[in-house]
Design a protein around this motif. Structure first.
Motif, short mmCIF file in Angstrom:
data_model
loop_
_atom_site.label_atom_id
_atom_site.label_comp_id
_atom_site.label_asym_id
_atom_site.label_seq_id
_atom_site.Cartn_x
_atom_site.Cartn_y
_atom_site.Cartn_z
N GLY A 41 -0.91 19.67 -10.77
CA GLY A 41 -1.05 20.82 -9.58
C GLY A 41 -1.94 20.14 -8.50
N PHE A 42 -2.15 18.79 -7.82
CA PHE A 42 -2.51 18.36 -6.66
C PHE A 42 -1.33 18.49 -5.51
CE2 PHE A 42 -5.47 16.08 -9.51
CZ PHE A 42 -5.96 16.27 -8.65
N ASP A 43 -1.94 18.37 -4.54
CA ASP A 43 -0.97 18.96 -2.86
C ASP A 43 -0.59 17.18 -2.70
OD1 ASP A 43 -0.99 22.35 -3.20
OD2 ASP A 43 -3.08 20.86 -2.99
N GLU A 44 -0.77 16.51 -2.90
CA GLU A 44 -0.43 15.43 -2.15
C GLU A 44 -1.36 14.15 -2.82
OE1 GLU A 44 -1.32 17.43 2.11
OE2 GLU A 44 -2.15 15.53 2.04
N TYR A 45 -0.74 12.68 -2.64
CA TYR A 45 -0.86 11.47 -3.03
C TYR A 45 -0.66 10.48 -1.91
CZ TYR A 45 -0.69 7.99 -6.46
OH TYR A 45 -0.57 7.24 -6.98
N TRP A 46 -0.81 9.38 -1.57
CA TRP A 46 -1.19 9.04 -0.69
C TRP A 46 -1.42 7.59 -0.66
CZ3 TRP A 46 -1.73 10.30 4.55
CH2 TRP A 46 -1.81 11.69 5.42
N MET A 47 0.07 6.39 -0.05
CA MET A 47 -0.34 5.29 -0.62
C MET A 47 -0.38 4.56 0.73
SD MET A 47 -0.06 2.72 -2.95
CE MET A 47 0.13 3.15 -4.09
N GLY A 48 -1.23 3.47 0.75
CA GLY A 48 -1.65 2.84 1.88
C GLY A 48 -1.01 1.35 1.79
N GLU A 49 -0.98 0.32 3.02
CA GLU A 49 -0.23 -1.12 3.37
C GLU A 49 -1.72 -1.84 3.73
OE1 GLU A 49 2.75 -2.64 7.20
OE2 GLU A 49 1.71 -0.37 7.41
N HIS A 50 -1.49 -3.26 3.03
CA HIS A 50 -1.92 -4.01 3.16
C HIS A 50 -1.67 -5.36 2.45
CE1 HIS A 50 -4.79 -0.62 2.66
NE2 HIS A 50 -5.36 -1.26 3.05
N HIS A 51 -1.70 -6.19 4.03
CA HIS A 51 -1.05 -7.91 3.62
C HIS A 51 -1.39 -9.10 3.47
CE1 HIS A 51 3.02 -6.29 4.57
NE2 HIS A 51 1.63 -4.97 6.07
N SER A 52 -3.57 -8.47 3.08
CA SER A 52 -3.71 -9.72 2.29
C SER A 52 -5.23 -9.43 2.34
CB SER A 52 -4.22 -10.60 4.22
OG SER A 52 -4.76 -9.82 4.61
N GLY A 53 -6.01 -10.24 1.29
CA GLY A 53 -7.30 -9.80 0.87
C GLY A 53 -6.84 -8.89 -0.78
#
Length: 404
Positions: free
Chosen positions: A49-61
């Protein structure tokens, strides 16, 4: 507390909840399985029942191993039913604005309107340097890009020329699913730049550093900047759209929480030390010391985390409400520090105990039992009378009734 008389009054029971993935994953793990488990976590969150799910953007590390949040979301929406997805965030200086508008509009259709466009300038300097971008230019570039994206998603024709992109009679072929368009959330940390952009363009505010002391201290200041800039540009400040992000891991007790994260936690410390040029933290060799530091003063970049019980999570969120005056969505930033079963259990505890507390989900159940308790003698007498009457109607008025 933030001051904005123009915004709608805050009601705790309206808070939404979600998960924010950077994503952080131990570099000793299987990257294929890590990404697959991130999709599984989205499915689990949808089920809980969570409302949102976020995913990030990274290109190094190395540790944040998803370079394309839109690709991830395109897969995850096919395994979920109601949860909304946000790009957390698209680093606008890395993309031509027409491509951002086109890709998010397509994703909006594929998700049937379950997408939020989160944007930012980009966090890791190496990302920018690899693309030939001077890091001090990134916030300016973000503003130039967002200006174009907002107009493109409205269906307008855009002409623009900067030192890094051009648009000539450009238009997005696909418009958003909803006539109201796609929500655009602008990342904000310590500086006011994100609040300025969000207010200028009628976007919402995504406070990514709420778990960090400096970020926490800046929450109300940045909200006030957002209110000022929103009103300056003819927009209504949107407290319901304000998101705050902080890390949490829950278990039945602190001891169980510590045990769950102890095996993997030093992988994350190792990342921070290497990213800092080989520095060594005094608490970085012992898992329990690292846990105590994260729970207390916090780690560089990661901030402080709740590693404990649902009651501790409730207290932390209440402190954030007190600091801010209220917000629309609380996002748990996910640190991949425990095995899969313990991770699922952490979110189950949050969904089962923390979310109902703020939404007052059980207020009528409690009121019903309280009423029963206050009128127990009267109600009990009525039950005895009903049983006695039914029995005597069959056996006669001299029948003996024994009720415990």
């Amino acid at each position: 507390m933030a001051n904005d008389d123009s915004a709608a009054p805050f009601r705790p029971e309206t808070i939404k909840f979600g998960i924010f993935q950077a994503p952080y994953h131990p570099m000793t793990g299987n990257p294929t399985l890590q990404i697959r488990r991130d999709i599984d976590l989205a499915k689990h969150a949808d089920h809980l029942g969570f409302d949102e799910y976020w995913m990030g953007e990274h290109h190094s590390g190395g540790i944040e191993n998803v370079p394309a949040p839109d690709l991830f979301i395109a897969a995850a929406v096919e395994h979920t039913h109601r949860i909304k997805f946000g790009t957390g965030v698209f680093s606008l200086p890395y993309h031509h604005p027409l491509l951002v508008a086109d890709r998010i509009a397509q994703l909006d259709h594929q998700s049937n309107g379950r997408v939020i466009l989160g944007v930012g300038p980009g966090k890791l300097p190496l990302d920018a340097i690899m693309m030939g971008i001077d890091p001090p230019d990134q916030r300016r570039m973000q503003g130039e890009s967002l200006e174009a994206i907002v107009e493109l998603l409205k269906g307008n024709v855009v002409n623009a020329k900067t030192d890094w992109f051009e648009l000539h009679d450009a238009r997005a072929q696909l418009l958003p699913v909803s006539p109201d368009g796609i929500e655009i959330a602008v990342a904000s940390t310590v500086t006011p730049s994100g609040s300025v952009l969000a207010g200028k363009h009628g976007g919402t505010l995504l406070s990514l550093a709420a778990g960090d002391k400096a970020g926490f201290d800046a929450l109300d200041r940045n909200w006030d900047v957002y209110v000022t800039e929103s009103e300056k540009h003819g927009h209504t400040p949107n407290r319901a759209g304000w998101r705050v992000v902080t890390p949490m891991f829950l278990a039945e007790s602190r001891e169980e929480a510590d045990k769950a994260v102890r095996r993997r936690i030093l992988h994350h410390v190792d990342y921070l030390e290497k990213a800092g040029g080989g520095i060594q933290f005094p608490w970085g060799r012992d898992p329990q010391s690292a846990i105590d530091q994260l729970r207390g003063e916090g780690w560089p970049s990661f901030g402080s985390a709740v590693i404990g019980t649902p009651d501790e999570a409730i207290a932390a969120i209440e402190a954030m409400i007190s600091k801010t005056g209220g917000f629309g969505t609380f996002l748990i930033i996910h640190y991949d520090m425990a095995d899969w079963e313990a991770t699922k259990r952490s979110y189950e505890l949050f969904a089962d105990e923390v979310i109902p507390y703020f939404r007052r989900s059980n207020r009528n159940r409690v009121a019903s039992l309280d009423y029963h308790s206050a009128h127990a003698q009267q109600l009990g007498a009525g039950v005895v009378q009903a049983i006695t009457q039914a029995t005597q109607q069959y056996y006669g008025k001299d029948a003996q009734i024994h009720i415990r």
